[in-house]
Design an enzyme around this catalytic site. Structure first.
Site, short mmCIF file in Angstrom:
data_model
loop_
_atom_site.label_atom_id
_atom_site.label_comp_id
_atom_site.label_asym_id
_atom_site.label_seq_id
_atom_site.Cartn_x
_atom_site.Cartn_y
_atom_site.Cartn_z
N TRP A 105 -18.59 58.29 -26.30
CA TRP A 105 -17.65 57.47 -25.52
C TRP A 105 -16.55 56.93 -26.43
CZ3 TRP A 105 -16.21 52.32 -25.99
CH2 TRP A 105 -15.50 51.77 -24.92
N HIS A 106 -16.91 56.63 -27.69
CA HIS A 106 -15.94 56.03 -28.60
C HIS A 106 -14.91 57.05 -29.10
CE1 HIS A 106 -18.90 52.76 -28.76
NE2 HIS A 106 -17.90 52.00 -29.15
N GLY A 107 -15.20 58.32 -29.03
CA GLY A 107 -14.22 59.30 -29.49
C GLY A 107 -14.78 60.70 -29.53
#
Length: 531
Positions: free
Chosen positions: A376-378
């Protein structure tokens, strides 16, 4: 009265010269309309002067409309869309698409009597929202993975056509905060499906909830069941709420623009850009610096978002609770980015079965949740590994708690000596993860760890202090404030809250002066804007 004020403002502007200066900065009234146009290299931030002046004007009209709910909702929506336009340009249309789609889907879920249709509508919402995420955030990542796998397969079967595939990264713009408003919209539909929430009847009301600008581009992720009941209450901001909101905004500005930006530009970025040029001790200090930087950056934004919302009559839940005071990795995730960790728990971990299907399945569910949380963060293997590290740590801690009852103790129940050891261990485990999170490649990760293990050189301590005085002072202040007892923090908050309005204005003026003194290269984007 309002018309008279606007008329006076126009008269004032007409008397101003075409060009004027404040300090070293030059301004031109001819370029004033340019401030309201989107610039990709300069998105509007809470910590920017433009937002400060626009917000003052916004608030005046906002409270003038306090008795006219629908007009106030439309006014806030228009400002929120403008705010998002200044952050992502024409991609604010995505926000409208997501809000419109999920408004009607939630209504369909609520009114449908057939379970199959209700499930299909939830699935449709996931396809729309996650489809947008996959394209804008993960398309290049998945495309590169596909090309790599195709080449490997072509080599194995001897197919030259597969071996000849070349990866060329596409220039896909990532709209700011798309992960936040899509998750918020997904939770609204799922809560409606679960019967936790009754959907709104007016589209304009739902758009107000989704687009509310304080939390729009970088969270916190606000649940509909917490936000919607506040929408229709009388707009009243007490003096205590005003003081608390002001305190949070001041804290957020200090964390972000003074501590985070300064240590990032003047030390942390240098370490992670070229770790082999520095000793292991300096690399370790760089990791400690990044741990403080990302906390101050993101919690600073959350503080400002919560504070601004409070000034507008809305209370958000806390998003950070001194996470580096955690004595276990489980406690850390109850204190760090609380809105995301609770979202992953409620809508992913529990949906996978949680801890209801045996120990082995529980560990698998933890790993899957954290791997997807990392992704989700990257779109990078670094983030997947970061999520995997935390997933393993959570699974190991859960296993140990199951085998040894004494390890179930948390908070005040934990012996002081064990808590101190736990805080030190947990902090360094989290810092290990931050290396994966911040480094631009696995080679950088390896270089940092190699320097710390094999080239430490503690004798440079004195030279380091001498060469980075400002950085060391701010890191010391940052960590001292972070580990400050809650009672002391509450005392500071009461000091601001109970101060006269004039004194509160002086606090803001002092904070702005400090920010200007520390600003070195323009306003730095928030780290979580990329997520």
């Amino acid at each position: 009265m309002l018309n008279l004020i606007i008329h006076k403002l126009f008269l004032l502007v007409s008397w101003l010269p075409d060009q004027f200066s404040i300090g070293s900065a030059q301004f031109s009234l001819q370029k004033l309309p340019d401030l309201f146009v989107y610039h990709r290299e300069a998105p509007m931030l809470f910590s920017s002067g433009l937002f400060f002046f626009l917000f003052i004007g916004f608030v005046l009209i906002y409270f003038a409309l306090r008795k006219h709910t629908l007009a106030r909702f439309i006014y806030v929506i228009l400002f929120s869309l403008f705010f998002y336009y200044k952050s992502s340009g024409v991609w604010f249309v995505l926000l409208l698409v997501s809000a419109t789609t999920d408004f009607f889907i939630a209504r369909g879920v609520f009114h449908s009597k057939k379970v199959v249709l209700r499930k299909f509508l939830v699935f449709l919402s996931l396809c729309v929202n996650l489809g947008m995420l996959c394209y804008f955030k993960y398309f290049n990542f998945l495309y590169e993975m596909f090309v790599s796998l195709a080449n490997e397969l072509g080599f194995m079967v001897g197919d030259a056509s597969l071996q000849g595939l070349q990866y060329e990264r596409l220039d896909i713009f990532l709209p700011v905060g798309i992960s936040f408003f899509t998750f918020q919209s997904i939770s609204y539909v799922i809560d409606t499906y679960r019967g936790v929430l009754k959907p709104l009847t007016r589209w304009i009301d739902y758009l107000f909830y989704v687009s509310f600008f304080p939390q729009l581009v970088a969270g916190p992720i606000v649940r509909a069941k917490d936000f919607i009941p506040q929408m229709f209450k009388p707009l009243i901001v007490t003096r205590a709420e005003f003081g608390e909101g002001l305190f949070l905004i001041i804290c957020g500005l200090f964390k972000k623009t003074v501590i985070s930006d300064y240590i990032s530009l003047n030390f942390v970025d240098r370490i992670f850009d070229a770790p082999l040029l520095y000793t292991g001790f300096e690399n370790l200090m760089g990791v400690y610096g990044y741990a403080l930087q990302i906390y101050c950056d993101f919690s600073g934004y959350s503080d400002m978002a919560i504070g601004i919302a409070l000034l507008l009559g809305f209370r958000f839940n806390i998003n950070f609770d001194s996470p580096y005071q955690s004595a276990t990795i489980t406690e850390f995730w109850r204190r760090w980015h609380i809105s995301l960790s609770s979202w992953l728990k409620d809508y992913l971990y529990i949906s996978l079965g949680g801890n209801r299907k045996g120990k082995t399945r529980t560990y698998i569910n933890l790993m899957v949740t954290m791997l997807l949380g990392g992704l989700w963060h990257g779109a990078s293997y670094n983030f997947v590994l970061w999520g995997g590290l935390h997933g393993i740590a959570l699974a190991v801690h859960k296993y140990i708690m199951g085998r040894f009852s004494s390890f179930k103790q948390t908070g005040k129940d934990m012996p002081a000596w064990r808590r101190v050891i736990g805080v030190i261990f947990t902090f360094h485990l989290v810092c290990l993860g931050w290396i994966l999170f911040r480094a631009d490649s696995m080679q950088t990760v390896g270089s940092i760890l190699a320097q710390i293990v094999t080239n430490f050189h503690p004798e440079v301590f004195g030279q380091f202090i001498e060469g980075y005085k400002g950085v060391c002072i701010l890191m010391l202040i940052g960590y001292l404030l972070h580990f400050m007892p809650k009672k002391a923090e509450y005392t500071l908050q009461m000091l601001v809250t109970k101060s006269p309005l004039l004194l509160q204005a002086i606090y803001i003026a002092i904070m702005i002066f400090i920010v200007v003194q520390f600003k070195s290269a323009g306003v730095q984007p928030f780290i979580y804007f990329q997520f």
